[in-house]
Design a protein around this motif. Sequence first.
Motif, PDB file in Angstrom:
ATOM      1  N   ASP A 169      23.801 -22.454   4.634  1.00  0.00           N
ATOM      2  CA  ASP A 169      23.513 -21.952   5.976  1.00  0.00           C
ATOM      3  C   ASP A 169      22.669 -22.916   6.807  1.00  0.00           C
ATOM      4  O   ASP A 169      22.163 -22.550   7.859  1.00  0.00           O
ATOM      5  CB  ASP A 169      22.802 -20.595   5.909  1.00  0.00           C
ATOM      6  CG  ASP A 169      21.467 -20.672   5.192  1.00  0.00           C
ATOM      7  OD1 ASP A 169      21.209 -21.705   4.542  1.00  0.00           O
ATOM      8  OD2 ASP A 169      20.693 -19.698   5.282  1.00  0.00           O
ATOM      9  N   SER A 242      21.193 -16.948   9.544  1.00  0.00           N
ATOM     10  CA  SER A 242      21.644 -15.782   8.783  1.00  0.00           C
ATOM     11  C   SER A 242      20.752 -14.588   9.085  1.00  0.00           C
ATOM     12  O   SER A 242      19.816 -14.666   9.892  1.00  0.00           O
ATOM     13  CB  SER A 242      21.607 -16.098   7.283  1.00  0.00           C
ATOM     14  OG  SER A 242      20.267 -16.259   6.839  1.00  0.00           O
ATOM     15  N   SER A 570      25.757 -10.899   9.001  1.00  0.00           N
ATOM     16  CA  SER A 570      26.063 -12.334   8.918  1.00  0.00           C
ATOM     17  C   SER A 570      26.930 -12.590   7.690  1.00  0.00           C
ATOM     18  O   SER A 570      26.775 -11.933   6.649  1.00  0.00           O
ATOM     19  CB  SER A 570      24.786 -13.171   8.850  1.00  0.00           C
ATOM     20  OG  SER A 570      24.072 -12.916   7.656  1.00  0.00           O
ATOM     21  N   PHE A 572      28.630 -16.069   5.535  1.00  0.00           N
ATOM     22  CA  PHE A 572      28.758 -17.516   5.377  1.00  0.00           C
ATOM     23  C   PHE A 572      29.684 -17.805   4.206  1.00  0.00           C
ATOM     24  O   PHE A 572      29.508 -17.263   3.113  1.00  0.00           O
ATOM     25  CB  PHE A 572      27.391 -18.163   5.114  1.00  0.00           C
ATOM     26  CG  PHE A 572      26.470 -18.139   6.305  1.00  0.00           C
ATOM     27  CD1 PHE A 572      26.343 -19.240   7.124  1.00  0.00           C
ATOM     28  CD2 PHE A 572      25.735 -16.995   6.603  1.00  0.00           C
ATOM     29  CE1 PHE A 572      25.509 -19.213   8.223  1.00  0.00           C
ATOM     30  CE2 PHE A 572      24.890 -16.952   7.695  1.00  0.00           C
ATOM     31  CZ  PHE A 572      24.772 -18.070   8.515  1.00  0.00           C
ATOM     32  N   SER A 574      31.733 -21.075   2.081  1.00  0.00           N
ATOM     33  CA  SER A 574      31.738 -22.515   1.850  1.00  0.00           C
ATOM     34  C   SER A 574      32.700 -22.857   0.718  1.00  0.00           C
ATOM     35  O   SER A 574      32.644 -22.253  -0.355  1.00  0.00           O
ATOM     36  CB  SER A 574      30.327 -23.006   1.514  1.00  0.00           C
ATOM     37  OG  SER A 574      30.326 -24.367   1.187  1.00  0.00           O
ATOM     38  N   GLN A 584      33.323 -25.150   5.778  1.00  0.00           N
ATOM     39  CA  GLN A 584      32.436 -24.011   5.962  1.00  0.00           C
ATOM     40  C   GLN A 584      32.905 -23.134   7.112  1.00  0.00           C
ATOM     41  O   GLN A 584      33.460 -23.618   8.099  1.00  0.00           O
ATOM     42  CB  GLN A 584      31.001 -24.478   6.228  1.00  0.00           C
ATOM     43  CG  GLN A 584      30.336 -25.184   5.051  1.00  0.00           C
ATOM     44  CD  GLN A 584      28.876 -25.490   5.314  1.00  0.00           C
ATOM     45  OE1 GLN A 584      28.443 -25.603   6.449  1.00  0.00           O
ATOM     46  NE2 GLN A 584      28.104 -25.617   4.252  1.00  0.00           N
ATOM     47  N   ASN A 586      31.313 -19.489   9.198  1.00  0.00           N
ATOM     48  CA  ASN A 586      30.227 -18.517   9.263  1.00  0.00           C
ATOM     49  C   ASN A 586      30.348 -17.646  10.503  1.00  0.00           C
ATOM     50  O   ASN A 586      30.924 -18.057  11.515  1.00  0.00           O
ATOM     51  CB  ASN A 586      28.859 -19.210   9.208  1.00  0.00           C
ATOM     52  CG  ASN A 586      28.701 -20.284  10.261  1.00  0.00           C
ATOM     53  OD1 ASN A 586      28.593 -19.991  11.445  1.00  0.00           O
ATOM     54  ND2 ASN A 586      28.708 -21.546   9.826  1.00  0.00           N
TER      55      ASN A 586
END
Length: 624
Positions: A169, A242, A570, A572, A574, A584, A586
Amino acid sequence: MKKVIALMSFALLALSYFAQAQNPMMGGARNGGQMPTGRFYGKVVDAAKKGIEAASVTLVTKRMDSVTKQPKEVIVTGMLTDKGGNFSLENIPLMGRYELKVTGIGFKTYQKPVAFEMPNRNAMQGGDMSTMLSAIDKDLGNISIEIDEAVMGNVTITASRPALTMGIDRKIFSVDKNITSAGGTAVDVMKNVPSVNVDIDGNVTLRNTAPTIFVDGRPTTMTLEQIPADAIETIEIITNPSAKFDASGGTAGILNIVMKKARRVGYSGNLRANIDSRWRVGGGGDLNVRQGKINVFASGMYMQRKSISTGTTDRRTINMLRNNQSVQTDRNVGEGAFGFGRFGIDYFIDNRNTLTVTGNFARGGMEPSSVSDIRVDSSSKNGSGIESIFYTELQKRLSNSDFNFRNKGAQVSFKHNFPKAGHEWTADVTYNKSKNENNGLIYTDYFDLANNPIRSRYNQTQYGSGNNENVTLQTDYANPISQNSKIEFGARAQLRKVNSLNNIQIGGKLNSTLYNSTDNVYAAYTTFSNRIKDFGYQLGLRAESSQYEGILPNKGQTFNIEFPISLFPSVFLSQKLNDFNDLQFNYSRRINRPNFFQLFPFVDYSDSLNFSRGNPGLKPEFTN
């Protein structure tokens, strides 16, 4: 005579040893006497008889475990060899059997039983003092250790930490790899940080928006110009924060500045000085002292600054009757200086609990001045549509001002480490207070192009002052459930109070604006992160309650903005493609709260062509 007295003392020491050995009832534990001690010393060498530095020499013995009733190995003493490979193990009890262990990186472990061999009675009675001295001060000679071929065959050479590393993040930029910003401020550092833009005036943007500034993971009232580059360890670029972070900021990200703090045992520090191309000087230093359970760290710096910039602005105003075109050239010069200091203490309560107290202060001022030449051409169109200039005006504007600021802050932090690595709980209270004052004087002279004498003069004076207090209470808990997964949660309260006064006088008429505001935000969050082979993800949810109140005391007006509960999720993701590439994705929901200048209902007349005024009734906007 001194040698005789010394030899007699050693003889009495040895006789005392034999007396105790023959009569156990006279032992040190029974009559309060002290067990006599001796010394082992020697030298650790390699096959070429060259001394080995930093080899570990340990003396161990075996004692009966009171619980298991079995003998166990305990360490009596130990040390590292010096540059010549020498060692000296002192204060070793004469009674006992020991084992000497020598280890070194890339060498096989060496083990040898050792003991003090006291001379027999015949040697004692014969007065052989050299035998007695060598018995209690024993030379183990040269100890040769062999190279471990298996270990040396697997030596791995590792590189130092890269300048930029990627997290799920955030991006982490290492400032110690950047020597071009040494002696400057955090603004100079930002010029070399990827994804961060710095314009000619020193304005910093992240994703085309001014970012939120954090210091050591907490909000601060300090600006980037007030933080010296030499005091920064790393900068964390969080483009899409985040759920762990404050949801305010809209599309702007967070720049988290991690300050330097060493915890090496002993004393360490450095001094630095610099001079720039405009002959402005600066200097500073760092000091760290670690003794026992106390770690003290401090840093300070002083810097002079001078900036020179020029610019040209071309404006054109078009209407039905008359067109205006103005060309403005500016030359701005700013001179000033500021100082920064930071002090802190770590108290290691035990191996798992640490209490930290830090304080910082900054003070400085700038005296900017600018000279502007403005030419205004007015034109109109005749009946045939041909445009002609019928009037030209020249303006010369001189602006002088001075700006002073003071900033101070303190933080009390507690950290508890659980037995499992990464399992921790932290709690802290942060206080920041800043004060600033500014004075400005603007002269504008108007000329006709045809005749140079001054036609008229426009004068404007400004005075402003403000106080900003910010208190943050925060607690965080992190638990690595497994090697690849971790859960975090915490709570935070931020209480901010701002008082601002602005006076502007034009042509003898005073316009004064006093504005006070309070802004309170309460939040709680939780995040869960996990990694499955080369795929990693983090899920989070944050809940916030915010209250804002602005007051115009002179007008009796009050403005309120409240959001009882707002949720901010949030996500995320990867995916590691190879050793050099990551993919990535997000998502986060955020809130963009108006800043103080957008809310402050003060009309800024400093530029007669660009008036500005805040609106205290602005509402926050939510972004995804």
